[in-house]
Design a protein around this motif. Sequence first.
Motif, mmCIF file in Angstrom:
data_model
loop_
_atom_site.group_PDB
_atom_site.id
_atom_site.type_symbol
_atom_site.label_atom_id
_atom_site.label_comp_id
_atom_site.label_asym_id
_atom_site.label_seq_id
_atom_site.Cartn_x
_atom_site.Cartn_y
_atom_site.Cartn_z
ATOM 1 N N ASP A 116 -3.469 -26.238 -9.436
ATOM 2 C CA ASP A 116 -3.700 -26.085 -7.999
ATOM 3 C C ASP A 116 -2.966 -27.196 -7.268
ATOM 4 O OD1 ASP A 116 -5.990 -24.243 -6.428
ATOM 5 O OD2 ASP A 116 -5.264 -25.965 -5.283
ATOM 6 N N ILE A 117 -2.590 -26.923 -6.030
ATOM 7 C CA ILE A 117 -1.863 -27.916 -5.245
ATOM 8 C C ILE A 117 -2.798 -28.891 -4.533
ATOM 9 C CG2 ILE A 117 -1.763 -26.562 -3.102
ATOM 10 C CD1 ILE A 117 1.151 -27.566 -2.794
ATOM 11 N N ASP A 118 -4.053 -28.496 -4.368
ATOM 12 C CA ASP A 118 -5.023 -29.311 -3.627
ATOM 13 C C ASP A 118 -5.486 -30.486 -4.489
ATOM 14 O OD1 ASP A 118 -7.250 -30.340 -2.218
ATOM 15 O OD2 ASP A 118 -7.615 -28.393 -1.289
ATOM 16 N N PRO A 119 -5.309 -31.734 -4.026
ATOM 17 C CA PRO A 119 -5.692 -32.898 -4.832
ATOM 18 C C PRO A 119 -7.181 -32.953 -5.145
ATOM 19 C CG PRO A 119 -5.143 -33.546 -2.584
ATOM 20 C CD PRO A 119 -4.702 -32.134 -2.741
ATOM 21 N N ILE A 120 -7.997 -32.304 -4.326
ATOM 22 C CA ILE A 120 -9.433 -32.330 -4.594
ATOM 23 C C ILE A 120 -9.764 -31.517 -5.851
ATOM 24 C CG2 ILE A 120 -10.291 -30.295 -3.311
ATOM 25 C CD1 ILE A 120 -12.412 -32.186 -2.094
ATOM 26 N N VAL A 121 -8.956 -30.502 -6.129
ATOM 27 C CA VAL A 121 -9.147 -29.714 -7.351
ATOM 28 C C VAL A 121 -8.847 -30.579 -8.564
ATOM 29 C CG1 VAL A 121 -8.350 -27.718 -8.665
ATOM 30 C CG2 VAL A 121 -8.640 -27.544 -6.187
ATOM 31 N N LEU A 122 -7.772 -31.347 -8.484
ATOM 32 C CA LEU A 122 -7.417 -32.233 -9.582
ATOM 33 C C LEU A 122 -8.530 -33.245 -9.832
ATOM 34 C CD1 LEU A 122 -5.141 -33.113 -11.575
ATOM 35 C CD2 LEU A 122 -4.429 -34.745 -9.816
ATOM 36 N N ALA A 123 -9.047 -33.867 -8.772
ATOM 37 C CA ALA A 123 -10.087 -34.881 -8.926
ATOM 38 C C ALA A 123 -11.353 -34.293 -9.536
ATOM 39 C CB ALA A 123 -10.395 -35.508 -7.565
ATOM 40 N N HIS A 124 -11.776 -33.157 -9.020
ATOM 41 C CA HIS A 124 -13.002 -32.553 -9.517
ATOM 42 C C HIS A 124 -12.810 -32.009 -10.928
ATOM 43 C CE1 HIS A 124 -17.018 -30.834 -8.844
ATOM 44 N NE2 HIS A 124 -16.605 -29.839 -9.610
ATOM 45 N N GLY A 125 -11.671 -31.369 -11.164
ATOM 46 C CA GLY A 125 -11.413 -30.800 -12.482
ATOM 47 C C GLY A 125 -11.335 -31.854 -13.560
ATOM 48 N N ARG A 126 -10.685 -32.972 -13.272
ATOM 49 C CA ARG A 126 -10.577 -34.036 -14.266
ATOM 50 C C ARG A 126 -11.955 -34.580 -14.630
ATOM 51 N NH1 ARG A 126 -5.108 -35.950 -14.401
ATOM 52 N NH2 ARG A 126 -4.031 -34.038 -15.021
ATOM 53 N N ALA A 127 -12.834 -34.699 -13.632
ATOM 54 C CA ALA A 127 -14.191 -35.175 -13.916
ATOM 55 C C ALA A 127 -14.955 -34.155 -14.753
ATOM 56 C CB ALA A 127 -14.926 -35.451 -12.602
ATOM 57 N N LEU A 128 -14.808 -32.885 -14.405
ATOM 58 C CA LEU A 128 -15.545 -31.827 -15.100
ATOM 59 C C LEU A 128 -15.075 -31.662 -16.541
ATOM 60 C CD1 LEU A 128 -17.589 -29.432 -14.717
ATOM 61 C CD2 LEU A 128 -15.599 -28.016 -14.183
ATOM 62 N N LEU A 129 -13.773 -31.875 -16.767
ATOM 63 C CA LEU A 129 -13.189 -31.587 -18.074
ATOM 64 C C LEU A 129 -12.926 -32.837 -18.904
ATOM 65 C CD1 LEU A 129 -10.602 -28.955 -16.785
ATOM 66 C CD2 LEU A 129 -12.763 -28.472 -17.954
ATOM 67 N N ALA A 130 -13.542 -33.942 -18.521
ATOM 68 C CA ALA A 130 -13.265 -35.224 -19.176
ATOM 69 C C ALA A 130 -13.467 -35.160 -20.682
ATOM 70 C CB ALA A 130 -14.135 -36.316 -18.565
ATOM 71 N N ASP A 131 -14.449 -34.410 -21.132
ATOM 72 C CA ASP A 131 -14.763 -34.345 -22.565
ATOM 73 C C ASP A 131 -14.309 -33.040 -23.205
ATOM 74 O OD1 ASP A 131 -16.044 -36.859 -22.381
ATOM 75 O OD2 ASP A 131 -17.893 -35.899 -21.682
ATOM 76 N N ASN A 132 -13.437 -32.308 -22.543
ATOM 77 C CA ASN A 132 -12.998 -31.011 -23.038
ATOM 78 C C ASN A 132 -11.569 -31.140 -23.571
ATOM 79 O OD1 ASN A 132 -12.020 -28.268 -23.200
ATOM 80 N ND2 ASN A 132 -13.735 -27.660 -21.899
ATOM 81 N N ASN A 133 -11.377 -30.918 -24.860
ATOM 82 C CA ASN A 133 -10.049 -31.106 -25.451
ATOM 83 C C ASN A 133 -9.224 -29.822 -25.524
ATOM 84 O OD1 ASN A 133 -11.304 -29.745 -27.506
ATOM 85 N ND2 ASN A 133 -11.288 -31.459 -28.957
ATOM 86 N N THR A 134 -9.736 -28.717 -24.959
ATOM 87 C CA THR A 134 -8.981 -27.464 -24.949
ATOM 88 C C THR A 134 -8.572 -27.036 -23.547
ATOM 89 O OG1 THR A 134 -10.981 -26.113 -24.815
ATOM 90 C CG2 THR A 134 -10.157 -26.630 -27.029
ATOM 91 N N THR A 135 -8.992 -27.795 -22.543
ATOM 92 C CA THR A 135 -8.763 -27.397 -21.151
ATOM 93 C C THR A 135 -8.332 -28.602 -20.330
ATOM 94 O OG1 THR A 135 -10.535 -25.764 -21.399
ATOM 95 C CG2 THR A 135 -9.784 -26.221 -19.166
ATOM 96 N N THR A 136 -7.377 -28.379 -19.426
ATOM 97 C CA THR A 136 -6.916 -29.455 -18.556
ATOM 98 C C THR A 136 -6.633 -28.891 -17.167
ATOM 99 O OG1 THR A 136 -5.364 -31.323 -18.392
ATOM 100 C CG2 THR A 136 -4.450 -29.195 -19.047
#
Length: 277
Positions: A116-136
């Motif tokens: 996504d181009i929206d930086p808020i998606v990156l911030a939220h997604g990185r927090a949500l997927l911090a422990d997920n090794n199959t998704t980024t």
Amino acid sequence: MSVPEAWRGAHGKPVALPAEIDITVPSVARGYDYALGGKNNFEVDRIAADGLTKVFPGTVPLALDNRAFLRRGVRYLVAEAGIRQIVDIGSGLPSAGNVHEIAHEIDPQVRVVYVDIDPIVLAHGRALLADNNTTTVIQADAADPRSILDHPETRQFIHPDEPFAVLMAGILHHLPDSKDPAGVARYVKERMSPGSYLLVSNFLDDDDPRAREMDAKMESVFGTGRFRTWVEHTAYFEGLEMVEPGLVYANEWRPDELADGENEWTTFLSGGIGRKA
């Protein structure tokens, strides 16, 4: 600046906003989140979305129908087509029943790249997927598919010589003609390996004057949004083998028990999946 109450992290706690986020301008990703019943949006997004709804009451139903089509499509791709790699372009903010969650219910090893181009998606997604090794999640522009497919994290998660799926659910209608959405889809298809799939859904101009009225309204509110014809949507799948039932109203694409079925707004959203031979 204090953290707005609406912005919550993966565990429901307030999260510092990235400096580049302007909460005085409505965002498509946050407006979509609001329409889906999410909480990661701001007053400016809610005002914009509510304004659209007053003019076009189908705003929320179309958002829900689009999400439902995406979920059905992902289930098909993983459970029936055997896809184990997915690039979700224009993913928006995470919501209940995310692409990776649906895929992982079938196979926990499916690899997913959210874009996504929206930086808020990156911030939220990185927090949500911090422990997920199959998704980024990566920040990139849907209008520049080369930057997406050549991104280091995409190359880490997606093996381009193996079949993969590219999801473009509700994103090409946010690219104006000047950004050549058909050309974007064409480039993606060129980069797809044999046996790969392209999923697309879009606002549809099915000869209803309300669609053309919404073009102007969405442009004035979010600065983006275009209802296109069947012919324009068909071009996205040129050269691919269409999965039955083909390019149809999104609600009519393999409906399940959770699908809304036909409603007043069914004819405003198309959806389909194509396979590269």
